[in-house]
Design a protein around this motif. Structure first.
Motif, PDB file in Angstrom:
ATOM      1  N   PRO A  57      50.997  42.587  39.913  1.00 42.15           N
ATOM      2  CA  PRO A  57      52.261  42.901  40.566  1.00 42.15           C
ATOM      3  C   PRO A  57      53.257  43.395  39.526  1.00 42.15           C
ATOM      4  CG  PRO A  57      52.041  40.546  40.313  1.00 42.15           C
ATOM      5  CD  PRO A  57      50.761  41.161  39.834  1.00 42.15           C
ATOM      6  N   ASN A  58      54.397  43.822  39.979  1.00 43.22           N
ATOM      7  CA  ASN A  58      55.429  44.318  39.072  1.00 43.22           C
ATOM      8  C   ASN A  58      55.841  43.264  38.050  1.00 43.22           C
ATOM      9  OD1 ASN A  58      57.184  46.236  38.083  1.00 43.22           O
ATOM     10  ND2 ASN A  58      58.815  45.721  39.514  1.00 43.22           N
ATOM     11  N   ALA A  59      55.871  41.989  38.433  1.00 44.55           N
ATOM     12  CA  ALA A  59      56.260  40.901  37.530  1.00 44.55           C
ATOM     13  C   ALA A  59      55.324  39.711  37.745  1.00 44.55           C
ATOM     14  CB  ALA A  59      57.709  40.505  37.779  1.00 44.55           C
ATOM     15  N   PRO A  60      54.113  39.742  37.129  1.00 43.14           N
ATOM     16  CA  PRO A  60      53.165  38.648  37.341  1.00 43.14           C
ATOM     17  C   PRO A  60      53.686  37.319  36.783  1.00 43.14           C
ATOM     18  CG  PRO A  60      52.359  40.137  35.643  1.00 43.14           C
ATOM     19  CD  PRO A  60      53.607  40.751  36.209  1.00 43.14           C
ATOM     20  N   LYS A  61      53.343  36.226  37.472  1.00 43.71           N
ATOM     21  CA  LYS A  61      53.754  34.890  37.048  1.00 43.71           C
ATOM     22  C   LYS A  61      52.511  34.044  36.794  1.00 43.71           C
ATOM     23  CE  LYS A  61      57.858  35.126  39.855  1.00 43.71           C
ATOM     24  NZ  LYS A  61      57.852  35.829  41.116  1.00 43.71           N
ATOM     25  N   PRO A  62      52.430  33.393  35.636  1.00 39.31           N
ATOM     26  CA  PRO A  62      51.263  32.544  35.369  1.00 39.31           C
ATOM     27  C   PRO A  62      51.290  31.294  36.242  1.00 39.31           C
ATOM     28  CG  PRO A  62      52.869  32.343  33.604  1.00 39.31           C
ATOM     29  CD  PRO A  62      53.372  33.416  34.531  1.00 39.31           C
ATOM     30  N   SER A  63      50.092  30.743  36.510  1.00 41.30           N
ATOM     31  CA  SER A  63      49.968  29.514  37.271  1.00 41.30           C
ATOM     32  C   SER A  63      49.494  28.410  36.347  1.00 41.30           C
ATOM     33  CB  SER A  63      48.961  29.689  38.407  1.00 41.30           C
ATOM     34  OG  SER A  63      48.719  28.450  39.024  1.00 41.30           O
ATOM     35  N   ALA A  64      50.067  27.238  36.483  1.00 43.81           N
ATOM     36  CA  ALA A  64      49.656  26.093  35.678  1.00 43.81           C
ATOM     37  C   ALA A  64      48.750  25.156  36.464  1.00 43.81           C
ATOM     38  CB  ALA A  64      50.894  25.343  35.187  1.00 43.81           C
ATOM     39  N   GLU A  65      48.417  25.526  37.698  1.00 49.20           N
ATOM     40  CA  GLU A  65      47.602  24.678  38.553  1.00 49.20           C
ATOM     41  C   GLU A  65      46.123  24.785  38.217  1.00 49.20           C
ATOM     42  OE1 GLU A  65      48.253  25.651  42.635  1.00 49.20           O
ATOM     43  OE2 GLU A  65      50.405  25.325  42.514  1.00 49.20           O
ATOM     44  N   ASN A  75      37.684  29.204  41.575  1.00 56.31           N
ATOM     45  CA  ASN A  75      37.169  28.294  40.555  1.00 56.31           C
ATOM     46  C   ASN A  75      36.468  29.025  39.421  1.00 56.31           C
ATOM     47  OD1 ASN A  75      38.170  26.062  41.932  1.00 56.31           O
ATOM     48  ND2 ASN A  75      36.383  26.022  43.249  1.00 56.31           N
ATOM     49  N   HIS A  76      35.599  29.951  39.727  1.00 55.47           N
ATOM     50  CA  HIS A  76      35.005  30.820  38.711  1.00 55.47           C
ATOM     51  C   HIS A  76      34.320  31.995  39.392  1.00 55.47           C
ATOM     52  CE1 HIS A  76      31.499  28.011  39.329  1.00 55.47           C
ATOM     53  NE2 HIS A  76      30.843  29.155  39.351  1.00 55.47           N
ATOM     54  N   VAL A  77      34.014  33.000  38.575  1.00 56.71           N
ATOM     55  CA  VAL A  77      33.318  34.197  39.033  1.00 56.71           C
ATOM     56  C   VAL A  77      31.949  34.178  38.375  1.00 56.71           C
ATOM     57  CG1 VAL A  77      33.311  36.720  39.054  1.00 56.71           C
ATOM     58  CG2 VAL A  77      35.483  35.478  39.235  1.00 56.71           C
ATOM     59  N   GLY A  78      30.881  34.193  39.171  1.00 53.03           N
ATOM     60  CA  GLY A  78      29.523  34.193  38.635  1.00 53.03           C
ATOM     61  C   GLY A  78      29.019  35.613  38.461  1.00 53.03           C
ATOM     62  N   VAL A  79      28.475  35.887  37.269  1.00 61.57           N
ATOM     63  CA  VAL A  79      27.961  37.221  36.954  1.00 61.57           C
ATOM     64  C   VAL A  79      26.510  37.087  36.504  1.00 61.57           C
ATOM     65  CG1 VAL A  79      28.248  39.278  35.527  1.00 61.57           C
ATOM     66  CG2 VAL A  79      30.267  37.987  36.256  1.00 61.57           C
ATOM     67  N   PHE A 112      32.913  31.078  30.256  1.00 65.56           N
ATOM     68  CA  PHE A 112      34.011  31.403  29.348  1.00 65.56           C
ATOM     69  C   PHE A 112      35.250  31.669  30.183  1.00 65.56           C
ATOM     70  CE2 PHE A 112      32.372  35.610  30.341  1.00 65.56           C
ATOM     71  CZ  PHE A 112      33.489  36.428  30.388  1.00 65.56           C
ATOM     72  N   ASP A 113      36.400  31.455  29.561  1.00 64.29           N
ATOM     73  CA  ASP A 113      37.686  31.729  30.207  1.00 64.29           C
ATOM     74  C   ASP A 113      38.264  32.989  29.589  1.00 64.29           C
ATOM     75  OD1 ASP A 113      37.727  29.300  31.746  1.00 64.29           O
ATOM     76  OD2 ASP A 113      38.134  28.256  29.875  1.00 64.29           O
ATOM     77  N   ASP A 114      38.711  33.914  30.439  1.00 65.48           N
ATOM     78  CA  ASP A 114      39.316  35.136  29.906  1.00 65.48           C
ATOM     79  C   ASP A 114      40.788  34.902  29.587  1.00 65.48           C
ATOM     80  OD1 ASP A 114      40.798  35.412  32.280  1.00 65.48           O
ATOM     81  OD2 ASP A 114      40.013  37.398  32.746  1.00 65.48           O
ATOM     82  N   ASP A 115      41.469  35.933  29.147  1.00 69.31           N
ATOM     83  CA  ASP A 115      42.871  35.806  28.736  1.00 69.31           C
ATOM     84  C   ASP A 115      43.834  35.670  29.911  1.00 69.31           C
ATOM     85  OD1 ASP A 115      42.242  38.413  29.449  1.00 69.31           O
ATOM     86  OD2 ASP A 115      43.439  39.319  27.879  1.00 69.31           O
ATOM     87  N   ASN A 116      43.316  35.713  31.140  1.00 73.95           N
ATOM     88  CA  ASN A 116      44.127  35.461  32.336  1.00 73.95           C
ATOM     89  C   ASN A 116      43.928  34.042  32.854  1.00 73.95           C
ATOM     90  OD1 ASN A 116      45.282  38.208  33.020  1.00 73.95           O
ATOM     91  ND2 ASN A 116      43.103  38.679  32.817  1.00 73.95           N
ATOM     92  N   GLY A 117      43.062  33.275  32.186  1.00 76.16           N
ATOM     93  CA  GLY A 117      42.750  31.928  32.648  1.00 76.16           C
ATOM     94  C   GLY A 117      41.698  31.905  33.732  1.00 76.16           C
ATOM     95  N   ILE A 118      40.997  33.013  33.936  1.00 76.42           N
ATOM     96  CA  ILE A 118      39.934  33.079  34.936  1.00 76.42           C
ATOM     97  C   ILE A 118      38.626  32.671  34.270  1.00 76.42           C
ATOM     98  CG2 ILE A 118      38.624  34.570  36.508  1.00 76.42           C
ATOM     99  CD1 ILE A 118      41.227  36.303  36.649  1.00 76.42           C
TER     100      ILE A 118
END
Length: 126
Positions: A57-65, A75-79, A112-118
């Protein structure tokens, strides 16, 4: 015909940067990119048949949840990969730290966790 997952859409800080590491780590290609709702930007990255829609979005907000404690949370993305060792090398080269390795019937996995916390789960079957 059985239904097939076509895409998933989630919010990231920088869709172009996220798509770039996905190109390097998973060999995915950008299918489309452009302006999106609410002044945002989206990149579709994946294969000819399935992809991830990376939206900012124009102004993304991080989530601490913790998504594992939130109904409807991602929860996660399986590849699925063919060569899990080579993929782990590329994950490390992209600056991410693999964890929670496991061998199980019928294959192997790590996360692994990416730099977006995913969180991503990488799986290879024997």
């Amino acid at each position: 015909m059985m239904a097939t997952l076509e895409h998933t859409n989630f919010t990231v800080r920088d869709p172009k940067a996220t798509a770039a590491w996905m190109h390097d780590v998973f060999g995915w290609k950008t299918r489309w990119e452009g302006a999106a709702m609410a002044g945002g930007y989206t990149v579709h990255v994946g294969s000819a048949h399935t992809y991830l829609a990376l939206y900012a979005p124009n102004a993304p907000k991080p989530s601490a949840e913790s998504t594992y404690n939130t109904v409807g949370g991602l929860n996660h993305v399986g590849v699925l990969v063919e060569d899990i060792d080579a993929t782990e090398t590329r994950v490390r080269a992209a600056g991410f730290e693999p964890h929670n390795h496991a061998d199980y019937e019928p294959g192997r996995r790590f996360y692994f966790d990416d730099d977006n916390g995913i969180e991503f789960e990488v799986v290879a079957y024997d």
